[in-house]
Write a protein that holds these residues in place. Structure first.
Motif, PDB file in Angstrom:
ATOM      1  N   HIS A 140       0.868  -1.208  -0.073  1.00 66.17           N
ATOM      2  CA  HIS A 140      -0.052  -0.057  -0.205  1.00 66.17           C
ATOM      3  C   HIS A 140       0.654   1.339  -0.110  1.00 66.17           C
ATOM      4  O   HIS A 140       1.632   1.632   0.843  1.00 66.17           O
ATOM      5  CB  HIS A 140      -0.941   0.014   1.226  1.00 66.17           C
ATOM      6  CG  HIS A 140      -1.772   1.151   1.361  1.00 66.17           C
ATOM      7  ND1 HIS A 140      -2.899   1.453   0.279  1.00 66.17           N
ATOM      8  CD2 HIS A 140      -1.900   2.124   2.153  1.00 66.17           C
ATOM      9  CE1 HIS A 140      -3.426   2.562   0.662  1.00 66.17           C
ATOM     10  NE2 HIS A 140      -2.992   3.141   1.884  1.00 66.17           N
ATOM     11  N   ASN A 141       1.137   1.928  -0.838  1.00 65.25           N
ATOM     12  CA  ASN A 141       1.589   2.937  -1.356  1.00 65.25           C
ATOM     13  C   ASN A 141       3.185   2.698  -1.050  1.00 65.25           C
ATOM     14  O   ASN A 141       3.642   1.874  -1.659  1.00 65.25           O
ATOM     15  CB  ASN A 141       1.359   4.280  -0.405  1.00 65.25           C
ATOM     16  CG  ASN A 141      -0.013   4.704  -1.102  1.00 65.25           C
ATOM     17  OD1 ASN A 141      -0.613   4.794  -2.027  1.00 65.25           O
ATOM     18  ND2 ASN A 141      -0.731   5.005  -0.006  1.00 65.25           N
ATOM     19  N   LYS A 142       3.857   3.432  -0.154  1.00 63.26           N
ATOM     20  CA  LYS A 142       5.307   3.279   0.281  1.00 63.26           C
ATOM     21  C   LYS A 142       5.480   1.818   1.239  1.00 63.26           C
ATOM     22  O   LYS A 142       6.537   1.550   1.576  1.00 63.26           O
ATOM     23  CB  LYS A 142       5.841   4.485   0.649  1.00 63.26           C
ATOM     24  CG  LYS A 142       6.025   5.497  -0.253  1.00 63.26           C
ATOM     25  CD  LYS A 142       6.603   6.741   0.376  1.00 63.26           C
ATOM     26  CE  LYS A 142       6.796   7.904  -0.473  1.00 63.26           C
ATOM     27  NZ  LYS A 142       7.513   7.458  -1.744  1.00 63.26           N
ATOM     28  N   TRP A 143       4.426   1.284   1.748  1.00 66.29           N
ATOM     29  CA  TRP A 143       4.357   0.468   2.778  1.00 66.29           C
ATOM     30  C   TRP A 143       3.984  -0.824   2.312  1.00 66.29           C
ATOM     31  O   TRP A 143       3.016  -1.082   1.440  1.00 66.29           O
ATOM     32  CB  TRP A 143       3.475   0.509   4.086  1.00 66.29           C
ATOM     33  CG  TRP A 143       3.782   1.991   4.843  1.00 66.29           C
ATOM     34  CD1 TRP A 143       3.320   3.272   4.589  1.00 66.29           C
ATOM     35  CD2 TRP A 143       4.709   1.783   5.873  1.00 66.29           C
ATOM     36  NE1 TRP A 143       4.010   3.919   5.476  1.00 66.29           N
ATOM     37  CE2 TRP A 143       4.780   3.418   6.348  1.00 66.29           C
ATOM     38  CE3 TRP A 143       5.415   0.904   6.633  1.00 66.29           C
ATOM     39  CZ2 TRP A 143       5.522   3.783   7.397  1.00 66.29           C
ATOM     40  CZ3 TRP A 143       6.020   1.339   7.820  1.00 66.29           C
ATOM     41  CH2 TRP A 143       6.168   2.607   8.283  1.00 66.29           C
ATOM     42  N   SER A 144       4.992  -1.945   2.552  1.00 66.82           N
ATOM     43  CA  SER A 144       4.319  -3.333   2.139  1.00 66.82           C
ATOM     44  C   SER A 144       4.501  -4.104   3.665  1.00 66.82           C
ATOM     45  O   SER A 144       5.312  -3.936   4.389  1.00 66.82           O
ATOM     46  CB  SER A 144       5.520  -3.908   1.502  1.00 66.82           C
ATOM     47  OG  SER A 144       5.634  -3.115   0.390  1.00 66.82           O
ATOM     48  N   TYR A 145       3.680  -5.166   3.483  1.00 70.63           N
ATOM     49  CA  TYR A 145       3.653  -6.039   4.794  1.00 70.63           C
ATOM     50  C   TYR A 145       3.651  -7.573   4.566  1.00 70.63           C
ATOM     51  O   TYR A 145       3.046  -7.802   3.372  1.00 70.63           O
ATOM     52  CB  TYR A 145       2.425  -5.497   5.618  1.00 70.63           C
ATOM     53  CG  TYR A 145       2.092  -4.089   5.887  1.00 70.63           C
ATOM     54  CD1 TYR A 145       2.535  -3.617   7.161  1.00 70.63           C
ATOM     55  CD2 TYR A 145       1.552  -3.471   5.049  1.00 70.63           C
ATOM     56  CE1 TYR A 145       2.542  -2.227   7.353  1.00 70.63           C
ATOM     57  CE2 TYR A 145       1.057  -2.042   5.471  1.00 70.63           C
ATOM     58  CZ  TYR A 145       1.877  -1.358   6.329  1.00 70.63           C
ATOM     59  OH  TYR A 145       1.619  -0.237   6.714  1.00 70.63           O
ATOM     60  N   PHE A 146       4.210  -8.088   5.261  1.00 74.97           N
ATOM     61  CA  PHE A 146       4.155  -9.751   5.212  1.00 74.97           C
ATOM     62  C   PHE A 146       3.916 -10.327   6.382  1.00 74.97           C
ATOM     63  O   PHE A 146       4.296 -10.051   7.506  1.00 74.97           O
ATOM     64  CB  PHE A 146       5.572 -10.037   4.654  1.00 74.97           C
ATOM     65  CG  PHE A 146       5.574 -11.692   4.532  1.00 74.97           C
ATOM     66  CD1 PHE A 146       5.577 -12.472   3.506  1.00 74.97           C
ATOM     67  CD2 PHE A 146       6.321 -12.267   5.670  1.00 74.97           C
ATOM     68  CE1 PHE A 146       5.700 -13.641   3.444  1.00 74.97           C
ATOM     69  CE2 PHE A 146       6.377 -13.815   5.525  1.00 74.97           C
ATOM     70  CZ  PHE A 146       5.945 -14.615   4.300  1.00 74.97           C
ATOM     71  N   ALA A 147       3.072 -11.404   6.349  1.00 73.07           N
ATOM     72  CA  ALA A 147       2.630 -12.232   7.515  1.00 73.07           C
ATOM     73  C   ALA A 147       2.612 -13.937   7.193  1.00 73.07           C
ATOM     74  O   ALA A 147       2.021 -14.245   6.040  1.00 73.07           O
ATOM     75  CB  ALA A 147       1.288 -11.735   7.993  1.00 73.07           C
ATOM     76  N   GLY A 148       3.337 -14.564   7.947  1.00 70.42           N
ATOM     77  CA  GLY A 148       3.198 -16.078   7.633  1.00 70.42           C
ATOM     78  C   GLY A 148       3.267 -16.907   9.031  1.00 70.42           C
ATOM     79  O   GLY A 148       3.787 -16.175   9.710  1.00 70.42           O
ATOM     80  N   ALA A 149       2.867 -18.010   8.723  1.00 74.26           N
ATOM     81  CA  ALA A 149       2.437 -18.890  10.070  1.00 74.26           C
ATOM     82  C   ALA A 149       2.718 -20.244   9.168  1.00 74.26           C
ATOM     83  O   ALA A 149       2.412 -20.722   8.313  1.00 74.26           O
ATOM     84  CB  ALA A 149       1.152 -19.250  10.524  1.00 74.26           C
ATOM     85  N   PHE A 150       3.729 -20.931   9.893  1.00 77.59           N
ATOM     86  CA  PHE A 150       4.515 -22.294   9.373  1.00 77.59           C
ATOM     87  C   PHE A 150       4.750 -23.406  10.522  1.00 77.59           C
ATOM     88  O   PHE A 150       5.060 -22.960  11.552  1.00 77.59           O
ATOM     89  CB  PHE A 150       5.997 -21.847   8.924  1.00 77.59           C
ATOM     90  CG  PHE A 150       5.822 -20.701   7.860  1.00 77.59           C
ATOM     91  CD1 PHE A 150       5.700 -21.059   6.482  1.00 77.59           C
ATOM     92  CD2 PHE A 150       5.999 -19.451   8.124  1.00 77.59           C
ATOM     93  CE1 PHE A 150       5.919 -19.971   5.433  1.00 77.59           C
ATOM     94  CE2 PHE A 150       6.047 -18.473   7.340  1.00 77.59           C
ATOM     95  CZ  PHE A 150       5.889 -18.876   6.058  1.00 77.59           C
ATOM     96  N   SER A 151       4.679 -24.585  10.301  1.00 76.88           N
ATOM     97  CA  SER A 151       4.972 -25.709  10.893  1.00 76.88           C
ATOM     98  C   SER A 151       6.536 -25.632  10.960  1.00 76.88           C
ATOM     99  O   SER A 151       7.220 -25.547   9.890  1.00 76.88           O
ATOM    100  CB  SER A 151       4.491 -26.926  10.467  1.00 76.88           C
ATOM    101  OG  SER A 151       5.135 -27.987  11.002  1.00 76.88           O
ATOM    102  N   SER A 152       7.147 -26.072  12.085  1.00 81.55           N
ATOM    103  CA  SER A 152       8.507 -26.101  12.209  1.00 81.55           C
ATOM    104  C   SER A 152       9.143 -27.493  11.681  1.00 81.55           C
ATOM    105  O   SER A 152      10.535 -27.505  11.827  1.00 81.55           O
ATOM    106  CB  SER A 152       9.073 -25.941  13.761  1.00 81.55           C
ATOM    107  OG  SER A 152       8.643 -24.340  14.023  1.00 81.55           O
ATOM    108  N   ALA A 153       8.383 -28.309  11.470  1.00 85.28           N
ATOM    109  CA  ALA A 153       8.816 -29.639  10.956  1.00 85.28           C
ATOM    110  C   ALA A 153       9.443 -29.581   9.764  1.00 85.28           C
ATOM    111  O   ALA A 153       9.055 -28.581   8.788  1.00 85.28           O
ATOM    112  CB  ALA A 153       7.553 -30.683  10.961  1.00 85.28           C
ATOM    113  N   VAL A 154      10.296 -30.487   9.460  1.00 84.52           N
ATOM    114  CA  VAL A 154      10.890 -30.279   8.046  1.00 84.52           C
ATOM    115  C   VAL A 154      11.171 -31.974   7.391  1.00 84.52           C
ATOM    116  O   VAL A 154      12.053 -32.244   7.084  1.00 84.52           O
ATOM    117  CB  VAL A 154      12.531 -29.856   7.897  1.00 84.52           C
ATOM    118  CG1 VAL A 154      12.428 -28.119   8.318  1.00 84.52           C
ATOM    119  CG2 VAL A 154      13.354 -30.464   9.363  1.00 84.52           C
TER     120      VAL A 154
END
Length: 368
Positions: free
Chosen positions: A172-186
């Motif tokens: 949004h204009n000059k701002w950007s946002y990121f959000a993520g939720a993850f399992s810690s298993a690999v």
């Protein structure tokens, strides 16, 4: 300018243009289908990367020299119904290639996600994907300016990189946002949900109008990581990183300060990294970097990839200087990199972890 020099300049430009056209023609072979007018499938392309290293290290703790076929990945990326992306890529043992997915050369899936992007402002991903934070942790290995990520990223970022989860980004204009939720298993493929979970929140602000240049982005990353014995992450419950990327036609500067709150036997850690670079011309680039880290308690820091082969112990204070030259044959898609490092790590407990030595690294990086 004489007529002769003008002609030479024109020939030089023509030669560069021909080289670019040739590479574009070769790389375009990876696109097996492309039709923006098809309402169902717009694009289907083979994706992947190949990285190879030669490293020679000499230190007070020992020496190391070897060639390493570092990364080999192959898969596909496709666009569906205009707004959806399906990306699946497998990680293979580059020194023991066997395309039988039941063999030991198959190391697992990296990307395996469905993305939805209804416009340029929104992007949603579901599935296995890169979970990026810190300056180098969020930079793809395809586009690193150095052969190795900084050891600050190696210590604080979750270097398994690909985790199953859901993420969203919005601009949004000059701002950007990121959000993520993850399992810690690999696991090799998608998650088994037998570990903890972690979340990432990132805020970006575009400073380009204030600073000039082609890019000037200030970023704040925050990570909360649920402690769990089966986690495939580093043992940090919280990580914070403030980092900045600046670049103009001639030079650039990337810098960060980051800190992590450890759990179990992992000490709290903080550090800084600063990386100036200078573009000699369209093909050659000089890169330097200085990294410093300190852990609150003994044995809180680890060495980077190749130094860790010589000394796998842990220390409490770390310094690294790097100077390198990059040759961009076809931008980041085909490049050769070289770098010299001086690394020093202190180990106050003297139980294995002290390191003092030089290293020379050469690398080929290619992706399609």
């Amino acid at each position: 300018m004489t007529q002769g020099s003008a002609t030479a300049g024109e020939l030089s430009s023509d030669t560069i243009s021909q080289e670019v056209d040739t590479f574009e023609e070769i790389w375009s072979l990876a696109t097996l289908y492309g039709n923006e007018g098809n309402p169902i499938l717009q694009k289907f392309a083979i994706s992947g990367r190949f990285h190879a290293d030669y490293s020679h290290l000499e230190s007070n703790q020992g020496d190391y020299s070897d060639f390493d076929a570092r990364r080999l990945r192959i898969g596909f990326k496709s666009q569906w119904f205009q707004d959806f992306t399906l990306h699946v890529e497998a990680d293979l043992d580059a020194e023991n290639v066997d395309f039988d997915f039941d063999s030991e050369s198959y190391k697992g899936l990296t990307d395996a996600y469905l993305g939805w992007s209804p416009n340029k402002q929104w992007n949603l991903k579901l599935g296995k994907q890169s979970a990026g934070f810190t300056l180098d942790g969020k930079t793809s290995s395809k586009k690193l300016l150095t052969l190795e990520r900084s050891n600050l990223a190696n210590n604080l970022w979750f270097s398994k990189e690909y985790f199953t989860g859901i993420s969203a980004s919005v601009k949004h204009n000059k701002w950007s946002y990121f959000a993520g939720a993850f399992s810690s298993a690999v696991p090799k493929e998608l998650t088994e949900f037998d570990a903890g979970n972690f979340g990432i929140l990132s805020t970006y602000y575009d400073l380009t109008d204030q600073t000039g240049g082609e890019e000037s982005i200030l970023t704040l990353d925050y990570v909360y990581n649920e402690p769990h014995q089966n986690n495939g992450t580093r043992s940090f419950e919280q990580v914070v990183s403030l980092n900045h990327r600046y670049e103009n036609d001639l030079w650039g500067l990337r810098s960060e300060v980051s800190a992590g709150q450890g759990y179990d036997d992992q000490s709290d850690v903080w550090g800084v990294s600063i990386m100036p670079f200078y573009n000699l011309n369209d093909k050659l680039q000089l890169v330097t970097r200085y990294t410093h880290m300190t852990s609150a308690d003994a044995n809180g820091l680890r060495l980077n990839r190749y130094e860790n082969i010589i000394e796998s112990g842990r220390g409490d204070s770390y310094h690294e200087g790097y100077a390198g030259l990059n040759w961009y044959i076809y931008n980041h898609k085909l490049k050769c990199q070289s770098g010299v490092t001086y690394t020093q790590m202190r180990d106050l407990t003297n139980d294995g972890g002290a390191y003092d030595g030089w290293g020379l690294n050469l690398g080929l990086r290619m992706y399609w």
